[in-house]
Design a protein around this motif. Structure first.
Motif, mmCIF file in Angstrom:
data_model
loop_
_atom_site.group_PDB
_atom_site.id
_atom_site.type_symbol
_atom_site.label_atom_id
_atom_site.label_comp_id
_atom_site.label_asym_id
_atom_site.label_seq_id
_atom_site.Cartn_x
_atom_site.Cartn_y
_atom_site.Cartn_z
ATOM 1 N N GLN A 248 -6.608 15.490 3.273
ATOM 2 C CA GLN A 248 -7.249 15.200 4.554
ATOM 3 C C GLN A 248 -6.198 14.910 5.630
ATOM 4 O O GLN A 248 -6.317 15.360 6.775
ATOM 5 C CB GLN A 248 -8.205 14.022 4.426
ATOM 6 N N THR A 249 -5.153 14.194 5.264
ATOM 7 C CA THR A 249 -4.065 13.929 6.207
ATOM 8 C C THR A 249 -3.364 15.229 6.594
ATOM 9 O O THR A 249 -3.034 15.445 7.768
ATOM 10 C CB THR A 249 -3.055 12.946 5.583
ATOM 11 N N GLU B 214 0.834 -1.211 0.000
ATOM 12 C CA GLU B 214 0.000 0.000 0.000
ATOM 13 C C GLU B 214 0.864 1.255 0.000
ATOM 14 O O GLU B 214 0.553 2.228 -0.681
ATOM 15 C CB GLU B 214 -0.899 0.004 1.250
ATOM 16 N N ASP B 215 1.951 1.246 0.767
ATOM 17 C CA ASP B 215 2.787 2.434 0.936
ATOM 18 C C ASP B 215 4.248 2.032 0.760
ATOM 19 O O ASP B 215 4.910 1.595 1.693
ATOM 20 C CB ASP B 215 2.537 3.030 2.325
ATOM 21 N N ALA B 216 4.751 2.190 -0.457
ATOM 22 C CA ALA B 216 6.100 1.719 -0.772
ATOM 23 C C ALA B 216 7.167 2.469 0.013
ATOM 24 O O ALA B 216 8.157 1.874 0.452
ATOM 25 C CB ALA B 216 6.363 1.856 -2.272
ATOM 26 N N ALA B 217 6.977 3.764 0.221
ATOM 27 C CA ALA B 217 7.989 4.542 0.940
ATOM 28 C C ALA B 217 8.135 4.058 2.375
ATOM 29 O O ALA B 217 9.253 3.923 2.895
ATOM 30 C CB ALA B 217 7.628 6.027 0.909
ATOM 31 N N ALA B 218 7.012 3.795 3.036
ATOM 32 C CA ALA B 218 7.070 3.343 4.429
ATOM 33 C C ALA B 218 7.720 1.967 4.533
ATOM 34 O O ALA B 218 8.521 1.711 5.430
ATOM 35 C CB ALA B 218 5.664 3.324 5.022
ATOM 36 N N VAL B 219 7.360 1.059 3.619
ATOM 37 C CA VAL B 219 7.932 -0.291 3.648
ATOM 38 C C VAL B 219 9.432 -0.242 3.353
ATOM 39 O O VAL B 219 10.235 -0.923 3.998
ATOM 40 C CB VAL B 219 7.193 -1.211 2.655
ATOM 41 N N ASP C 268 0.019 10.177 13.929
ATOM 42 C CA ASP C 268 0.173 8.803 13.435
ATOM 43 C C ASP C 268 1.364 8.685 12.465
ATOM 44 O O ASP C 268 1.360 9.306 11.398
ATOM 45 C CB ASP C 268 -1.122 8.391 12.730
ATOM 46 N N PRO C 269 2.396 7.866 12.787
ATOM 47 C CA PRO C 269 3.552 7.720 11.891
ATOM 48 C C PRO C 269 3.176 7.207 10.504
ATOM 49 O O PRO C 269 3.810 7.585 9.507
ATOM 50 C CB PRO C 269 4.443 6.707 12.632
ATOM 51 N N ALA C 270 2.164 6.354 10.414
ATOM 52 C CA ALA C 270 1.759 5.825 9.106
ATOM 53 C C ALA C 270 1.211 6.940 8.227
ATOM 54 O O ALA C 270 1.425 6.952 7.007
ATOM 55 C CB ALA C 270 0.717 4.728 9.284
ATOM 56 N N ARG C 271 0.510 7.892 8.854
ATOM 57 C CA ARG C 271 -0.024 9.005 8.073
ATOM 58 C C ARG C 271 1.085 9.990 7.707
ATOM 59 O O ARG C 271 1.053 10.601 6.639
ATOM 60 C CB ARG C 271 -1.152 9.693 8.836
ATOM 61 N N ARG C 272 2.085 10.127 8.561
ATOM 62 C CA ARG C 272 3.256 10.926 8.174
ATOM 63 C C ARG C 272 3.959 10.279 6.975
ATOM 64 O O ARG C 272 4.465 10.979 6.087
ATOM 65 C CB ARG C 272 4.226 11.041 9.342
ATOM 66 N N ALA C 273 4.000 8.948 6.972
ATOM 67 C CA ALA C 273 4.642 8.242 5.858
ATOM 68 C C ALA C 273 3.917 8.521 4.547
ATOM 69 O O ALA C 273 4.539 8.588 3.484
ATOM 70 C CB ALA C 273 4.678 6.741 6.144
#
Length: 330
Positions: free
Chosen positions: A292-293, A20-25, A310-315
């Motif tokens: 929205q984030t 879903e989120d390549a940068a975070a992974v 939320d760190p995931a939303r920062r990502a």
């Protein structure tokens, strides 16, 4: 001449995740597991307008190896092959690639044994000589890629056309979505525990943008604000327009404006809503999610919750920053 089975595979070349989120992974693998980030590749596999992209790839070197890499892939449009594949099959390993010395001979042997591939022809890059093909997913439970490299296509390097071509061979594995009534679009909005004057003053100061948005490349140069991008700086301005704050990016004769409506709902309560500009439907949905984030982070800043956001939303904003930085147009 056909070669006998089993094939004599060369070394593991790479493996690819769809997430879903390549940068975070990618960041997790680098910061927690010691993978080495090598490059970011963007590709248009056919669902984005010309000049834009629908595929994001983070390429990282596997620890302890000089040649093996991992590719982390994310779809950038709702219609993209990668986002559709993710919805239907979930995240995880999409394919594993092995080097072969003679791809044509390997295919003759495999096909003689009834092994199917996702395309009849091999993907071939005429400049580097890189050659690739997928073995059908049903044989191994995942896609297996056979790859033939050359001196000009060294390990860890991939070409845009081959990546797009391989992606398109996955189409037969995607189920057609049933017809649905179009979802009612909701506009990004947030309520902030702060006065309207304070919120407007914060928004009008473009130096604040990197703190609460994915637009991290905003700089003041020669008295004017620009957003620094890989393809060249894009001028940016902001103005107070009859109860709204309007951000405008300009590139040549084209401009893109995003309007933030700011309304007081009490002495220390402000509602901020955003009117999106005309955009391609797939880009519009992603832009709405990002804004929205951003609005939620804006509220967290005013309410003293920035450190626990939320760190995931920062990502998500980190990934959007990279997307914007590499965007060739508005």
């Amino acid at each position: 001449m056909a070669i006998p089975l089993p094939l004599e595979l060369g070394s593991l070349d790479h493996y690819t995740l769809i997430v879903e989120d390549a940068a975070a992974v990618a960041r997790f693998h680098a910061e927690c597991l010691g993978f080495e980030p090598l490059r970011v590749i963007r590709v248009n596999a056919g669902t984005a307008p010309e000049g834009e992209h629908d595929m994001l790839n983070h390429v990282l070197r596997v620890p302890g190896s000089a040649s093996r890499v991992m590719v982390v892939t994310e779809g950038l449009t709702d219609a993209s092959i990668f986002r559709r594949f993710l919805r239907q099959h979930g995240p995880g390993v999409h394919h594993v690639a092995y080097e072969v010395a003679d791809l044509d001979a390997a295919l003759v042997a495999l096909r003689a044994a009834g092994v199917r591939t996702t395309s009849e022809s091999v993907l071939n890059d005429p400049l580097t000589g890189l050659r690739q093909i997928f073995i059908a997913r049903e044989h191994g439970g995942y896609f297996i890629e056979l790859i033939e490299r050359t001196a000009r296509a060294a390990s860890g390097n991939f070409t845009h056309d081959n990546m797009a071509g391989l992606a398109r061979t996955m189409l037969s594995y995607l189920k057609s979505a049933p017809a649905e009534a179009p979802a009612r679009e909701t506009s990004p909005e947030v309520v902030i525990a702060a006065s309207r004057d304070a919120v407007v003053a914060f928004l009008l100061d473009l130096r604040n943008l990197p703190r609460w948005t994915g637009h991290r490349g905003v700089r003041r140069i020669d008295g004017a604000f620009v957003e620094v991008r890989a393809a060249g700086d894009v001028p940016l301005d902001v103005r107070d327009d009859d109860g709204a704050v309007v951000f405008r990016w300009t590139l040549g004769e084209r401009s893109l404006a995003v309007r933030f409506d700011v309304r007081a709902e009490g002495d220390a309560v402000t509602r901020v809503g955003v009117t999106l500009p005309p955009l391609d439907p797939s880009r519009r949905a992603r832009t709405a999610a990002v804004i929205q984030t951003e609005l939620d982070l804006l509220a967290a800043i005013f309410e003293g919750r920035e450190a626990t956001f939320d760190p995931a939303r920062r990502a998500l904003l980190d990934a959007y920053h990279l997307e914007v930085h590499q965007r060739p147009g508005l």
